[in-house]
Scaffold this motif. Structure first.
Motif, PDB file in Angstrom:
ATOM      1  N   LEU A 119       0.825  -1.204   0.000  1.00  0.00           N
ATOM      2  CA  LEU A 119       0.000   0.000   0.000  1.00  0.00           C
ATOM      3  C   LEU A 119       0.857   1.251   0.000  1.00  0.00           C
ATOM      4  O   LEU A 119       0.459   2.282  -0.513  1.00  0.00           O
ATOM      5  CB  LEU A 119      -0.922  -0.015   1.219  1.00  0.00           C
ATOM      6  CG  LEU A 119      -1.956  -1.146   1.261  1.00  0.00           C
ATOM      7  CD1 LEU A 119      -2.726  -1.073   2.568  1.00  0.00           C
ATOM      8  CD2 LEU A 119      -2.895  -1.043   0.084  1.00  0.00           C
ATOM      9  N   ILE A 120       2.040   1.158   0.633  1.00  0.00           N
ATOM     10  CA  ILE A 120       2.924   2.318   0.754  1.00  0.00           C
ATOM     11  C   ILE A 120       4.214   2.000   0.011  1.00  0.00           C
ATOM     12  O   ILE A 120       4.867   0.988   0.261  1.00  0.00           O
ATOM     13  CB  ILE A 120       3.219   2.621   2.227  1.00  0.00           C
ATOM     14  CG1 ILE A 120       1.924   2.899   2.986  1.00  0.00           C
ATOM     15  CG2 ILE A 120       4.154   3.813   2.353  1.00  0.00           C
ATOM     16  CD1 ILE A 120       2.119   3.069   4.463  1.00  0.00           C
ATOM     17  N   THR A 121       4.598   2.889  -0.877  1.00  0.00           N
ATOM     18  CA  THR A 121       5.827   2.659  -1.630  1.00  0.00           C
ATOM     19  C   THR A 121       7.033   3.080  -0.809  1.00  0.00           C
ATOM     20  O   THR A 121       6.902   3.723   0.242  1.00  0.00           O
ATOM     21  CB  THR A 121       5.802   3.455  -2.948  1.00  0.00           C
ATOM     22  OG1 THR A 121       5.777   4.851  -2.630  1.00  0.00           O
ATOM     23  CG2 THR A 121       4.607   3.064  -3.804  1.00  0.00           C
ATOM     24  N   LYS A 122       8.223   2.736  -1.322  1.00  0.00           N
ATOM     25  CA  LYS A 122       9.446   3.087  -0.599  1.00  0.00           C
ATOM     26  C   LYS A 122       9.616   4.602  -0.509  1.00  0.00           C
ATOM     27  O   LYS A 122      10.044   5.127   0.517  1.00  0.00           O
ATOM     28  CB  LYS A 122      10.657   2.466  -1.295  1.00  0.00           C
ATOM     29  CG  LYS A 122      10.772   0.987  -1.105  1.00  0.00           C
ATOM     30  CD  LYS A 122      12.037   0.457  -1.766  1.00  0.00           C
ATOM     31  CE  LYS A 122      12.119  -1.056  -1.623  1.00  0.00           C
ATOM     32  NZ  LYS A 122      13.319  -1.592  -2.268  1.00  0.00           N
ATOM     33  N   GLY A 123       9.283   5.291  -1.570  1.00  0.00           N
ATOM     34  CA  GLY A 123       9.390   6.755  -1.562  1.00  0.00           C
ATOM     35  C   GLY A 123       8.471   7.384  -0.521  1.00  0.00           C
ATOM     36  O   GLY A 123       8.860   8.316   0.187  1.00  0.00           O
ATOM     37  N   GLU A 124       7.268   6.854  -0.409  1.00  0.00           N
ATOM     38  CA  GLU A 124       6.332   7.376   0.598  1.00  0.00           C
ATOM     39  C   GLU A 124       6.834   7.078   1.999  1.00  0.00           C
ATOM     40  O   GLU A 124       6.702   7.906   2.902  1.00  0.00           O
ATOM     41  CB  GLU A 124       4.944   6.773   0.390  1.00  0.00           C
ATOM     42  CG  GLU A 124       4.234   7.302  -0.836  1.00  0.00           C
ATOM     43  CD  GLU A 124       2.910   6.606  -1.084  1.00  0.00           C
ATOM     44  OE1 GLU A 124       2.712   5.484  -0.565  1.00  0.00           O
ATOM     45  OE2 GLU A 124       2.064   7.194  -1.797  1.00  0.00           O
ATOM     46  N   LYS A 125       7.415   5.903   2.194  1.00  0.00           N
ATOM     47  CA  LYS A 125       7.970   5.571   3.507  1.00  0.00           C
ATOM     48  C   LYS A 125       9.071   6.545   3.881  1.00  0.00           C
ATOM     49  O   LYS A 125       9.135   7.023   5.019  1.00  0.00           O
ATOM     50  CB  LYS A 125       8.516   4.141   3.514  1.00  0.00           C
ATOM     51  CG  LYS A 125       7.464   3.073   3.528  1.00  0.00           C
ATOM     52  CD  LYS A 125       8.095   1.693   3.516  1.00  0.00           C
ATOM     53  CE  LYS A 125       7.043   0.601   3.399  1.00  0.00           C
ATOM     54  NZ  LYS A 125       7.648  -0.738   3.333  1.00  0.00           N
ATOM     55  N   ILE A 126       9.933   6.869   2.908  1.00  0.00           N
ATOM     56  CA  ILE A 126      11.013   7.831   3.183  1.00  0.00           C
ATOM     57  C   ILE A 126      10.433   9.191   3.513  1.00  0.00           C
ATOM     58  O   ILE A 126      10.888   9.867   4.446  1.00  0.00           O
ATOM     59  CB  ILE A 126      11.978   7.894   1.977  1.00  0.00           C
ATOM     60  CG1 ILE A 126      12.744   6.569   1.850  1.00  0.00           C
ATOM     61  CG2 ILE A 126      12.942   9.065   2.116  1.00  0.00           C
ATOM     62  CD1 ILE A 126      13.565   6.457   0.594  1.00  0.00           C
ATOM     63  N   LEU A 127       9.407   9.613   2.775  1.00  0.00           N
ATOM     64  CA  LEU A 127       8.774  10.903   3.066  1.00  0.00           C
ATOM     65  C   LEU A 127       8.146  10.919   4.455  1.00  0.00           C
ATOM     66  O   LEU A 127       8.271  11.903   5.200  1.00  0.00           O
ATOM     67  CB  LEU A 127       7.708  11.216   2.011  1.00  0.00           C
ATOM     68  CG  LEU A 127       8.233  11.646   0.638  1.00  0.00           C
ATOM     69  CD1 LEU A 127       7.074  11.809  -0.334  1.00  0.00           C
ATOM     70  CD2 LEU A 127       9.015  12.940   0.753  1.00  0.00           C
ATOM     71  N   TYR A 128       7.466   9.838   4.824  1.00  0.00           N
ATOM     72  CA  TYR A 128       6.844   9.767   6.147  1.00  0.00           C
ATOM     73  C   TYR A 128       7.901   9.802   7.247  1.00  0.00           C
ATOM     74  O   TYR A 128       7.742  10.505   8.246  1.00  0.00           O
ATOM     75  CB  TYR A 128       5.982   8.512   6.282  1.00  0.00           C
ATOM     76  CG  TYR A 128       4.724   8.525   5.447  1.00  0.00           C
ATOM     77  CD1 TYR A 128       3.999   9.695   5.238  1.00  0.00           C
ATOM     78  CD2 TYR A 128       4.257   7.360   4.875  1.00  0.00           C
ATOM     79  CE1 TYR A 128       2.858   9.698   4.471  1.00  0.00           C
ATOM     80  CE2 TYR A 128       3.096   7.355   4.095  1.00  0.00           C
ATOM     81  CZ  TYR A 128       2.408   8.526   3.904  1.00  0.00           C
ATOM     82  OH  TYR A 128       1.271   8.532   3.154  1.00  0.00           O
TER      83      TYR A 128
END
Length: 119
Positions: free
Chosen positions: A30-39
């Protein structure tokens, strides 16, 4: 016995899987690696901001406490100055000076008196 005979006549067949061997279907996260880094970056920035606010609050608290200590010291010195000025005015009264002069054996000589302007 008839029941027993019937059950023995059946041939058991091995279970055949209905679905031929399929490769497992990969579910997309559901969450991409880029989104994880942003979070994670957002959470780190929030934590840093909270730490800065706490540091500023502690600095302000220390300054306020120091200001209160200094104000208390100033008030105490002002009270001491007021008490000393009252004591000076009591000790410099004319009657007290005249009584001390008589105790020490001094006499009033009108020709030897000089008038000094007061403060």
């Amino acid at each position: 016995m008839a029941l027993n005979a019937r059950t023995e006549t059946y041939i058991q067949q091995p279970a055949v899987p209905q679905n031929p061997s399929r490769q497992p279907v990969r579910k997309k996260g559901l969450i991409t690696k880029g989104e994880k880094i942003l979070y994670l970056t957002f959470v780190a920035v929030c934590i840093m901001c909270a730490l800065l606010v706490l540091q500023n609050q502690s600095t302000i608290q220390a300054s306020t406490q120091e200001i209160q200590t200094i104000e208390q010291s100033v008030n105490e010195k002002a009270k001491q100055n007021t008490d000393l000025s009252v004591q000076v005015s009591e000790l410099s009264s004319y009657e007290r000076i005249w009584s001390k002069a008589k105790e020490l054996g001094l006499k009033l000589n009108e020709q030897n008196v000089k008038v000094v302007p007061g403060q």
